[in-house]
Design a protein around this motif. Sequence first.
Motif, PDB file in Angstrom:
ATOM      1  N   LYS A  78     -13.147  -9.518   6.587  1.00 20.14           N
ATOM      2  CA  LYS A  78     -14.027 -10.348   7.418  1.00 20.14           C
ATOM      3  C   LYS A  78     -13.237 -11.587   7.812  1.00 20.14           C
ATOM      4  CE  LYS A  78     -18.524 -12.711   7.563  1.00 20.14           C
ATOM      5  NZ  LYS A  78     -19.728 -13.059   6.779  1.00 20.14           N
ATOM      6  N   GLY A  79     -12.781 -11.618   9.052  1.00 21.34           N
ATOM      7  CA  GLY A  79     -11.954 -12.734   9.487  1.00 21.34           C
ATOM      8  C   GLY A  79     -10.702 -12.827   8.636  1.00 21.34           C
ATOM      9  N   SER A  80     -10.506 -13.946   7.987  1.00 20.51           N
ATOM     10  CA  SER A  80      -9.337 -14.124   7.110  1.00 20.51           C
ATOM     11  C   SER A  80      -9.609 -13.682   5.676  1.00 20.51           C
ATOM     12  CB  SER A  80      -8.907 -15.595   7.109  1.00 20.51           C
ATOM     13  OG  SER A  80      -9.965 -16.421   6.613  1.00 20.51           O
ATOM     14  N   GLN A  81     -10.860 -13.291   5.395  1.00 16.22           N
ATOM     15  CA  GLN A  81     -11.220 -12.890   4.032  1.00 16.22           C
ATOM     16  C   GLN A  81     -10.899 -11.413   3.793  1.00 16.22           C
ATOM     17  OE1 GLN A  81     -15.141 -14.617   2.552  1.00 16.22           O
ATOM     18  NE2 GLN A  81     -15.425 -14.780   4.778  1.00 16.22           N
ATOM     19  N   ARG A  82     -10.306 -11.133   2.674  1.00 16.60           N
ATOM     20  CA  ARG A  82      -9.995  -9.760   2.296  1.00 16.60           C
ATOM     21  C   ARG A  82     -10.412  -9.527   0.847  1.00 16.60           C
ATOM     22  NH1 ARG A  82      -6.370  -6.853   5.547  1.00 16.60           N
ATOM     23  NH2 ARG A  82      -5.633  -8.049   7.356  1.00 16.60           N
ATOM     24  N   SER A  83     -10.840  -8.324   0.573  1.00 14.26           N
ATOM     25  CA  SER A  83     -11.241  -7.970  -0.786  1.00 14.26           C
ATOM     26  C   SER A  83     -11.074  -6.474  -0.963  1.00 14.26           C
ATOM     27  CB  SER A  83     -12.696  -8.370  -1.034  1.00 14.26           C
ATOM     28  OG  SER A  83     -13.114  -8.032  -2.339  1.00 14.26           O
ATOM     29  N   PHE A  84     -10.955  -6.035  -2.200  1.00 14.52           N
ATOM     30  CA  PHE A  84     -10.891  -4.597  -2.443  1.00 14.52           C
ATOM     31  C   PHE A  84     -11.396  -4.288  -3.846  1.00 14.52           C
ATOM     32  CE2 PHE A  84      -6.970  -5.954  -4.422  1.00 14.52           C
ATOM     33  CZ  PHE A  84      -6.820  -5.095  -5.505  1.00 14.52           C
ATOM     34  N   TYR A  85     -11.814  -3.037  -4.014  1.00  9.10           N
ATOM     35  CA  TYR A  85     -12.234  -2.537  -5.326  1.00  9.10           C
ATOM     36  C   TYR A  85     -11.454  -1.270  -5.619  1.00  9.10           C
ATOM     37  CZ  TYR A  85     -16.101  -5.825  -5.465  1.00  9.10           C
ATOM     38  OH  TYR A  85     -16.840  -6.975  -5.495  1.00  9.10           O
ATOM     39  N   ASP A  86     -10.882  -1.235  -6.820  1.00  9.91           N
ATOM     40  CA  ASP A  86     -10.143  -0.066  -7.287  1.00  9.91           C
ATOM     41  C   ASP A  86     -11.102   0.798  -8.110  1.00  9.91           C
ATOM     42  OD1 ASP A  86      -8.548   1.784  -8.641  1.00  9.91           O
ATOM     43  OD2 ASP A  86      -6.906   0.371  -8.938  1.00  9.91           O
ATOM     44  N   PHE A  87     -11.370   2.009  -7.633  1.00  9.82           N
ATOM     45  CA  PHE A  87     -12.352   2.858  -8.303  1.00  9.82           C
ATOM     46  C   PHE A  87     -11.880   3.363  -9.661  1.00  9.82           C
ATOM     47  CE2 PHE A  87     -14.280   4.229  -3.962  1.00  9.82           C
ATOM     48  CZ  PHE A  87     -14.876   2.985  -3.853  1.00  9.82           C
ATOM     49  N   GLY A 147      -1.714   4.339  14.315  1.00  6.44           N
ATOM     50  CA  GLY A 147      -0.495   3.584  14.585  1.00  6.44           C
ATOM     51  C   GLY A 147      -0.181   2.516  13.564  1.00  6.44           C
ATOM     52  N   ILE A 148      -0.737   2.645  12.363  1.00  4.59           N
ATOM     53  CA  ILE A 148      -0.508   1.630  11.326  1.00  4.59           C
ATOM     54  C   ILE A 148       0.740   2.013  10.531  1.00  4.59           C
ATOM     55  CG2 ILE A 148      -1.472   0.429   9.335  1.00  4.59           C
ATOM     56  CD1 ILE A 148      -4.256   1.234  10.387  1.00  4.59           C
ATOM     57  N   LEU A 149       1.803   1.247  10.723  1.00  6.20           N
ATOM     58  CA  LEU A 149       3.083   1.540  10.079  1.00  6.20           C
ATOM     59  C   LEU A 149       3.535   0.353   9.250  1.00  6.20           C
ATOM     60  CD1 LEU A 149       4.883   3.115  13.178  1.00  6.20           C
ATOM     61  CD2 LEU A 149       3.771   4.344  11.309  1.00  6.20           C
ATOM     62  N   ASP A 150       3.744   0.589   7.974  1.00  5.89           N
ATOM     63  CA  ASP A 150       4.333  -0.430   7.091  1.00  5.89           C
ATOM     64  C   ASP A 150       3.605  -1.772   7.163  1.00  5.89           C
ATOM     65  OD1 ASP A 150       6.328   1.412   6.361  1.00  5.89           O
ATOM     66  OD2 ASP A 150       7.504   0.893   8.138  1.00  5.89           O
ATOM     67  N   ASP A 151       2.278  -1.726   7.206  1.00  6.81           N
ATOM     68  CA  ASP A 151       1.486  -2.956   7.185  1.00  6.81           C
ATOM     69  C   ASP A 151       1.163  -3.281   5.733  1.00  6.81           C
ATOM     70  OD1 ASP A 151      -0.425  -4.961   7.289  1.00  6.81           O
ATOM     71  OD2 ASP A 151      -1.409  -4.172   9.071  1.00  6.81           O
ATOM     72  N   PHE A 170      -2.530  -3.320   4.636  1.00  4.16           N
ATOM     73  CA  PHE A 170      -3.388  -2.162   4.845  1.00  4.16           C
ATOM     74  C   PHE A 170      -3.034  -1.072   3.842  1.00  4.16           C
ATOM     75  CE2 PHE A 170      -4.397   1.936   6.857  1.00  4.16           C
ATOM     76  CZ  PHE A 170      -5.756   1.755   7.070  1.00  4.16           C
ATOM     77  N   ASP A 171      -4.047  -0.534   3.189  1.00  5.89           N
ATOM     78  CA  ASP A 171      -3.864   0.485   2.153  1.00  5.89           C
ATOM     79  C   ASP A 171      -4.532   1.777   2.606  1.00  5.89           C
ATOM     80  OD1 ASP A 171      -3.707   2.038  -0.122  1.00  5.89           O
ATOM     81  OD2 ASP A 171      -4.513   0.511  -1.481  1.00  5.89           O
ATOM     82  N   ARG A 172      -3.743   2.782   2.923  1.00  2.00           N
ATOM     83  CA  ARG A 172      -4.289   4.055   3.391  1.00  2.00           C
ATOM     84  C   ARG A 172      -5.111   4.757   2.316  1.00  2.00           C
ATOM     85  NH1 ARG A 172      -2.345   5.217   8.393  1.00  2.00           N
ATOM     86  NH2 ARG A 172      -3.711   7.051   8.447  1.00  2.00           N
ATOM     87  N   GLU A 173      -4.975   4.357   1.076  1.00  2.00           N
ATOM     88  CA  GLU A 173      -5.692   5.004  -0.022  1.00  2.00           C
ATOM     89  C   GLU A 173      -7.092   4.428  -0.219  1.00  2.00           C
ATOM     90  OE1 GLU A 173      -3.099   4.882  -3.413  1.00  2.00           O
ATOM     91  OE2 GLU A 173      -1.725   6.371  -2.547  1.00  2.00           O
ATOM     92  N   LYS A 174      -7.515   3.576   0.711  1.00  2.00           N
ATOM     93  CA  LYS A 174      -8.849   2.985   0.625  1.00  2.00           C
ATOM     94  C   LYS A 174      -9.519   2.998   2.001  1.00  2.00           C
ATOM     95  CE  LYS A 174      -7.768  -0.145  -3.212  1.00  2.00           C
ATOM     96  NZ  LYS A 174      -6.451   0.452  -3.492  1.00  2.00           N
ATOM     97  N   PHE A 218      -5.568  10.939  -0.154  1.00  2.00           N
ATOM     98  CA  PHE A 218      -5.922  10.459  -1.501  1.00  2.00           C
ATOM     99  C   PHE A 218      -6.618   9.115  -1.368  1.00  2.00           C
ATOM    100  CE2 PHE A 218      -4.824   7.818  -5.177  1.00  2.00           C
ATOM    101  CZ  PHE A 218      -5.240   8.608  -6.226  1.00  2.00           C
ATOM    102  N   LYS A 219      -7.718   8.948  -2.097  1.00  2.00           N
ATOM    103  CA  LYS A 219      -8.516   7.726  -2.024  1.00  2.00           C
ATOM    104  C   LYS A 219      -8.787   7.192  -3.420  1.00  2.00           C
ATOM    105  CE  LYS A 219     -13.172   6.093  -0.799  1.00  2.00           C
ATOM    106  NZ  LYS A 219     -14.507   6.471  -0.294  1.00  2.00           N
ATOM    107  N   ASN A 220      -8.546   5.888  -3.604  1.00  2.25           N
ATOM    108  CA  ASN A 220      -8.791   5.298  -4.919  1.00  2.25           C
ATOM    109  C   ASN A 220      -9.650   4.038  -4.860  1.00  2.25           C
ATOM    110  OD1 ASN A 220      -7.096   3.295  -3.961  1.00  2.25           O
ATOM    111  ND2 ASN A 220      -5.358   3.836  -5.261  1.00  2.25           N
ATOM    112  N   GLY A 221     -10.237   3.741  -3.686  1.00  4.05           N
ATOM    113  CA  GLY A 221     -11.062   2.540  -3.645  1.00  4.05           C
ATOM    114  C   GLY A 221     -11.568   2.212  -2.258  1.00  4.05           C
ATOM    115  N   ALA A 222     -12.061   0.987  -2.135  1.00  4.07           N
ATOM    116  CA  ALA A 222     -12.612   0.489  -0.871  1.00  4.07           C
ATOM    117  C   ALA A 222     -12.083  -0.912  -0.627  1.00  4.07           C
ATOM    118  CB  ALA A 222     -14.136   0.473  -0.913  1.00  4.07           C
ATOM    119  N   ALA A 223     -11.690  -1.194   0.625  1.00  7.96           N
ATOM    120  CA  ALA A 223     -11.211  -2.523   1.017  1.00  7.96           C
ATOM    121  C   ALA A 223     -12.181  -3.115   2.033  1.00  7.96           C
ATOM    122  CB  ALA A 223      -9.798  -2.429   1.603  1.00  7.96           C
ATOM    123  N   PHE A 224     -12.273  -4.433   2.024  1.00  8.59           N
ATOM    124  CA  PHE A 224     -13.208  -5.135   2.896  1.00  8.59           C
ATOM    125  C   PHE A 224     -12.469  -6.245   3.635  1.00  8.59           C
ATOM    126  CE2 PHE A 224     -15.612  -3.297  -0.562  1.00  8.59           C
ATOM    127  CZ  PHE A 224     -16.733  -2.785   0.057  1.00  8.59           C
TER     128      PHE A 224
END
Length: 432
Positions: free
Chosen positions: A85-94, A198-202, A205-209, A77-83
């Motif tokens: 860059k270094g320490s910068q993080r961003s996301f968009y919810d579709f 191997g991404i567990l309970d991070d 990190f959003d598996r839906e994006k 299931f996918k609901n968006g995109a995450a970005f």
Amino acid sequence: MSTIQQTDVLIIGAGPSGSSAAALLRQKGYQVTIIEKQHFPRFSIGESLLPQSMVFLEEAGLLDTVRTHAEEYGFQFKNGAAFLKGSQRSFYDFTQKFSDGPGTTWQVRRANFDHILAQQTEKMGAEIRFGHEVIAVDVELKRPLLTVKTEQGEIYQIQAEFLLDASGFGRILPKFLDLESPSDFPVRRAVFTHIEDGILDDPEFDREKILITVHEKDPRAWYWLIPFADGRSSFGVVAEQDFFEKYGYDGSPDYDLEALQKRILADDESLSHVLRNAKHDTPVRTLVGYSADVKHLAALNYALLGNAGEFLDPVFSSGVTIALKSSSLAVPLVDQVLQGQTVDWLEQYEKPLRKGIQVFRAYVESWYTGEFQDVVFSQHQDEKIRRMIASLLAGYAWDTTNPIHRNAKQRLSTLAEYCREDLQTDSVKHAT
């Protein structure tokens, strides 16, 4: 050679554009024959679908089969995109977008996705000839004619009222009819594979994006990470060739691509942390110079669908959406042709299709110049602007009611400048 075989519509290629076009034509009662060189399931990239695709799949009567098989094949299931860059993080919810329509979709293994679409198309009455290769094309005749070779070496001819090229990167008609036109995009290379992530309970990190990571040392380069629902992901890096040469890769066919990909990953601390437990257990592949264009997309008795016509870049996963949109636009016009009506393929097909492609192109170009990256990572976006951008990222590039759709390139440039000014203002405030 035996008697020439006959059908109503011939389609080259059984990928998403070919299967959806065949399904739409079967709804109208036409006899459809698809010539497909490979056997399905077969590996393909382009695994992160966009919500706009759901509209076209439903129109073709193919959406239910994807829903039915989603759990079986680990479609995520996918609901968006995450970005990142270094320490910068961003996301968009579709689901928080400007345009009407679905806001969610799936991330899919294309081998399974393409296969179930083709199988459903066969159930609808289309004939798919797997393992058959087009070796000659004649569109000078009123009814286009293909010469086809089977895996057993048998050669036959088949003719139709209309021909659709859905051959993707095979680009059959562009090659046979000398329709190729150089893309004005720089030549880029993708190096990619599937991994056990191997991404567990991070919590970050959003598996839906889908996760798009900008290389910290060279913003022209970026990584994709497309999670599936079973703990695996599609993982790739895209850059111009000079970037890969810095890591010692000259493009030779016997190069250790897995070692290359690991070295590039290790050079990005943030993404390396996300994938710290990953297992690289699948052969790594590469594709170079994939951006392509053509002189025209259609003529009196044929049309090009999806990647057979134009492919931009994988950065915003537009490929499948453009492929399905092209089928949705082309089939009603094919119907008109078969009914004896006149169709202006330039005005009714090529221009409408390219309008959306040009919007995709605008923010792909803006991504590589850095402008769209500035927008994505800006912390000062107006909520209305975020919704407009979310619509574009969700694939709604043909929504002319979206203000950012008009003069997309200029509007993105203006928006980037606004974001940069805000960043500079914040920096000054912080310093004082």
